[in-house]
Motif scaffolding. Structure first.
Motif, PDB file in Angstrom:
ATOM      1  N   ILE A 218      12.221 -35.380   0.801  1.00  0.00           N
ATOM      2  CA  ILE A 218      11.652 -34.863   2.057  1.00  0.00           C
ATOM      3  C   ILE A 218      11.278 -36.075   2.913  1.00  0.00           C
ATOM      4  N   LEU A 219      11.783 -36.088   4.151  1.00  0.00           N
ATOM      5  CA  LEU A 219      11.604 -37.226   5.054  1.00  0.00           C
ATOM      6  C   LEU A 219      11.050 -36.739   6.384  1.00  0.00           C
ATOM      7  N   ILE A 220      10.014 -37.404   6.860  1.00  0.00           N
ATOM      8  CA  ILE A 220       9.386 -36.999   8.122  1.00  0.00           C
ATOM      9  C   ILE A 220       9.384 -38.182   9.093  1.00  0.00           C
ATOM     10  N   CYS A 221       9.815 -37.922  10.333  1.00  0.00           N
ATOM     11  CA  CYS A 221       9.630 -38.918  11.403  1.00  0.00           C
ATOM     12  C   CYS A 221       9.132 -38.168  12.632  1.00  0.00           C
ATOM     13  N   GLY A 222       9.211 -38.787  13.788  1.00  0.00           N
ATOM     14  CA  GLY A 222       8.707 -38.116  14.984  1.00  0.00           C
ATOM     15  C   GLY A 222       9.487 -36.855  15.300  1.00  0.00           C
ATOM     16  N   THR A 223      10.806 -36.974  15.247  1.00  0.00           N
ATOM     17  CA  THR A 223      11.666 -35.826  15.572  1.00  0.00           C
ATOM     18  C   THR A 223      12.362 -35.227  14.354  1.00  0.00           C
ATOM     19  N   GLY A 224      12.454 -35.995  13.289  1.00  0.00           N
ATOM     20  CA  GLY A 224      13.258 -35.596  12.122  1.00  0.00           C
ATOM     21  C   GLY A 224      14.721 -35.978  12.272  1.00  0.00           C
ATOM     22  N   ILE A 225      15.110 -36.338  13.475  1.00  0.00           N
ATOM     23  CA  ILE A 225      16.537 -36.572  13.756  1.00  0.00           C
ATOM     24  C   ILE A 225      17.036 -37.884  13.151  1.00  0.00           C
ATOM     25  N   GLY A 226      16.303 -38.953  13.386  1.00  0.00           N
ATOM     26  CA  GLY A 226      16.735 -40.257  12.855  1.00  0.00           C
ATOM     27  C   GLY A 226      16.815 -40.249  11.343  1.00  0.00           C
ATOM     28  N   MET A 227      15.799 -39.679  10.718  1.00  0.00           N
ATOM     29  CA  MET A 227      15.789 -39.586   9.251  1.00  0.00           C
ATOM     30  C   MET A 227      17.013 -38.797   8.764  1.00  0.00           C
ATOM     31  N   SER A 228      17.329 -37.728   9.480  1.00  0.00           N
ATOM     32  CA  SER A 228      18.452 -36.875   9.109  1.00  0.00           C
ATOM     33  C   SER A 228      19.782 -37.607   9.259  1.00  0.00           C
ATOM     34  N   ILE A 229      19.948 -38.298  10.372  1.00  0.00           N
ATOM     35  CA  ILE A 229      21.189 -39.052  10.603  1.00  0.00           C
ATOM     36  C   ILE A 229      21.369 -40.085   9.493  1.00  0.00           C
ATOM     37  N   ALA A 230      20.316 -40.835   9.212  1.00  0.00           N
ATOM     38  CA  ALA A 230      20.404 -41.906   8.202  1.00  0.00           C
ATOM     39  C   ALA A 230      20.682 -41.332   6.815  1.00  0.00           C
ATOM     40  N   ALA A 231      19.942 -40.312   6.429  1.00  0.00           N
ATOM     41  CA  ALA A 231      20.102 -39.745   5.070  1.00  0.00           C
ATOM     42  C   ALA A 231      21.513 -39.200   4.865  1.00  0.00           C
ATOM     43  N   ASN A 232      22.070 -38.593   5.906  1.00  0.00           N
ATOM     44  CA  ASN A 232      23.411 -37.995   5.775  1.00  0.00           C
ATOM     45  C   ASN A 232      24.534 -39.032   5.704  1.00  0.00           C
ATOM     46  N   LYS A 233      24.204 -40.317   5.913  1.00  0.00           N
ATOM     47  CA  LYS A 233      25.204 -41.380   5.741  1.00  0.00           C
ATOM     48  C   LYS A 233      25.437 -41.702   4.266  1.00  0.00           C
ATOM     49  N   VAL A 234      24.514 -41.277   3.407  1.00  0.00           N
ATOM     50  CA  VAL A 234      24.602 -41.613   1.985  1.00  0.00           C
ATOM     51  C   VAL A 234      25.437 -40.561   1.262  1.00  0.00           C
ATOM     52  N   LYS A 235      26.442 -41.028   0.553  1.00  0.00           N
ATOM     53  CA  LYS A 235      27.366 -40.137  -0.152  1.00  0.00           C
ATOM     54  C   LYS A 235      26.603 -39.240  -1.145  1.00  0.00           C
ATOM     55  N   GLY A 236      26.886 -37.961  -1.072  1.00  0.00           N
ATOM     56  CA  GLY A 236      26.232 -37.022  -1.991  1.00  0.00           C
ATOM     57  C   GLY A 236      25.031 -36.329  -1.381  1.00  0.00           C
ATOM     58  N   ILE A 237      24.655 -36.785  -0.183  1.00  0.00           N
ATOM     59  CA  ILE A 237      23.482 -36.178   0.469  1.00  0.00           C
ATOM     60  C   ILE A 237      23.903 -35.072   1.426  1.00  0.00           C
ATOM     61  N   ARG A 238      23.213 -33.952   1.300  1.00  0.00           N
ATOM     62  CA  ARG A 238      23.303 -32.871   2.285  1.00  0.00           C
ATOM     63  C   ARG A 238      21.885 -32.694   2.830  1.00  0.00           C
ATOM     64  N   CYS A 239      21.662 -33.272   3.991  1.00  0.00           N
ATOM     65  CA  CYS A 239      20.317 -33.304   4.569  1.00  0.00           C
ATOM     66  C   CYS A 239      20.240 -32.358   5.757  1.00  0.00           C
ATOM     67  N   ALA A 240      19.186 -31.538   5.796  1.00  0.00           N
ATOM     68  CA  ALA A 240      18.997 -30.606   6.916  1.00  0.00           C
ATOM     69  C   ALA A 240      17.716 -30.919   7.678  1.00  0.00           C
ATOM     70  N   LEU A 241      17.851 -30.972   8.986  1.00  0.00           N
ATOM     71  CA  LEU A 241      16.691 -31.069   9.890  1.00  0.00           C
ATOM     72  C   LEU A 241      16.261 -29.639  10.200  1.00  0.00           C
ATOM     73  N   VAL A 242      15.053 -29.274   9.812  1.00  0.00           N
ATOM     74  CA  VAL A 242      14.625 -27.866   9.903  1.00  0.00           C
ATOM     75  C   VAL A 242      13.276 -27.746  10.620  1.00  0.00           C
ATOM     76  N   HIS A 243      13.240 -26.840  11.597  1.00  0.00           N
ATOM     77  CA  HIS A 243      11.982 -26.591  12.292  1.00  0.00           C
ATOM     78  C   HIS A 243      11.638 -25.102  12.372  1.00  0.00           C
ATOM     79  N   ASP A 244      12.272 -24.300  11.502  1.00  0.00           N
ATOM     80  CA  ASP A 244      11.926 -22.875  11.446  1.00  0.00           C
ATOM     81  C   ASP A 244      12.132 -22.375  10.020  1.00  0.00           C
ATOM     82  N   THR A 245      11.424 -21.316   9.677  1.00  0.00           N
ATOM     83  CA  THR A 245      11.432 -20.842   8.288  1.00  0.00           C
ATOM     84  C   THR A 245      12.761 -20.160   7.920  1.00  0.00           C
ATOM     85  N   PHE A 246      13.424 -19.531   8.894  1.00  0.00           N
ATOM     86  CA  PHE A 246      14.722 -18.900   8.596  1.00  0.00           C
ATOM     87  C   PHE A 246      15.714 -19.957   8.116  1.00  0.00           C
TER      88      PHE A 246
END
Ligand SMILES: O=C(CO)[C@H](O)[C@H](O)COP(=O)(O)O
Length: 146
Positions: free
Chosen positions: A62-90
């Motif tokens: 679980i990664l938190i930044c101001g927007t969640g976007i940068g963390m998401s972009i970076a994490a998804n560069k790593v092979k094997g990672i499926r990272c989602a930026l989420v701001h709603d419960t659905f």
């Protein structure tokens, strides 16, 4: 389940909120900072956490930044990672059930602590449905492994 948790300076408060949630839920985790007095660079936190998840040392991240976007972009560069930026419960439920995401990111400048807590709780407890979704996730892994 073992979770790797981190934030940059823009996500410290929600990171602490999520750590408290995992304490209550009895979920094992390690907090990788930041110990931020000032400004830090989100890739310095996202990439090590993503590598720990990709290697199997941790099950989820679980990664938190101001927007969640940068963390998401970076994490998804790593092979094997499926990272989602989420701001709603659905989406929190759907991204576990359908995408089998192994890293969640959120933005502290976007949502409040209560919603972040609800999203994290759903994401930490929802199971992957498999079936047709496994076929689709498999196609992503296949592409990644080419
Ligand atoms: O959201 C982020 C990355 O996606 C960062 O938290 C944000 O860019 C940090 O900004 P600043 O250095 O102005 O505090």
């Amino acid at each position: 389940m073992k979770v790797a948790l981190a934030s940059d300076h823009g996500g410290v408060n929600i990171r602490k909120e999520i750590a408290n949630l995992m304490d209550i839920l009895g979920i094992e985790y390690q907090d990788f900072g930041c110990e931020c007095d000032g400004s830090v660079d989100y890739p310095d936190y996202a990439l090590p956490v993503a590598q720990k998840v990709a290697s199997g040392e941790f099950d989820r991240g679980i990664l938190i930044c101001g927007t969640g976007i940068g963390m998401s972009i970076a994490a998804n560069k790593v092979k094997g990672i499926r990272c989602a930026l989420v701001h709603d419960t659905f989406s929190a439920k759907a991204t576990r059930a359908h995408n089998d995401t192994n890293i969640l990111t959120m933005g502290e400048r976007v949502i409040g602590p209560g919603l972040a807590r609800d999203i994290a709780q759903i994401w930490l407890t929802e199971e992957f449905e498999g079936g047709r979704h496994a076929t689709r996730v498999g196609k992503i892994s296949e592409y990644e492994n080419k």
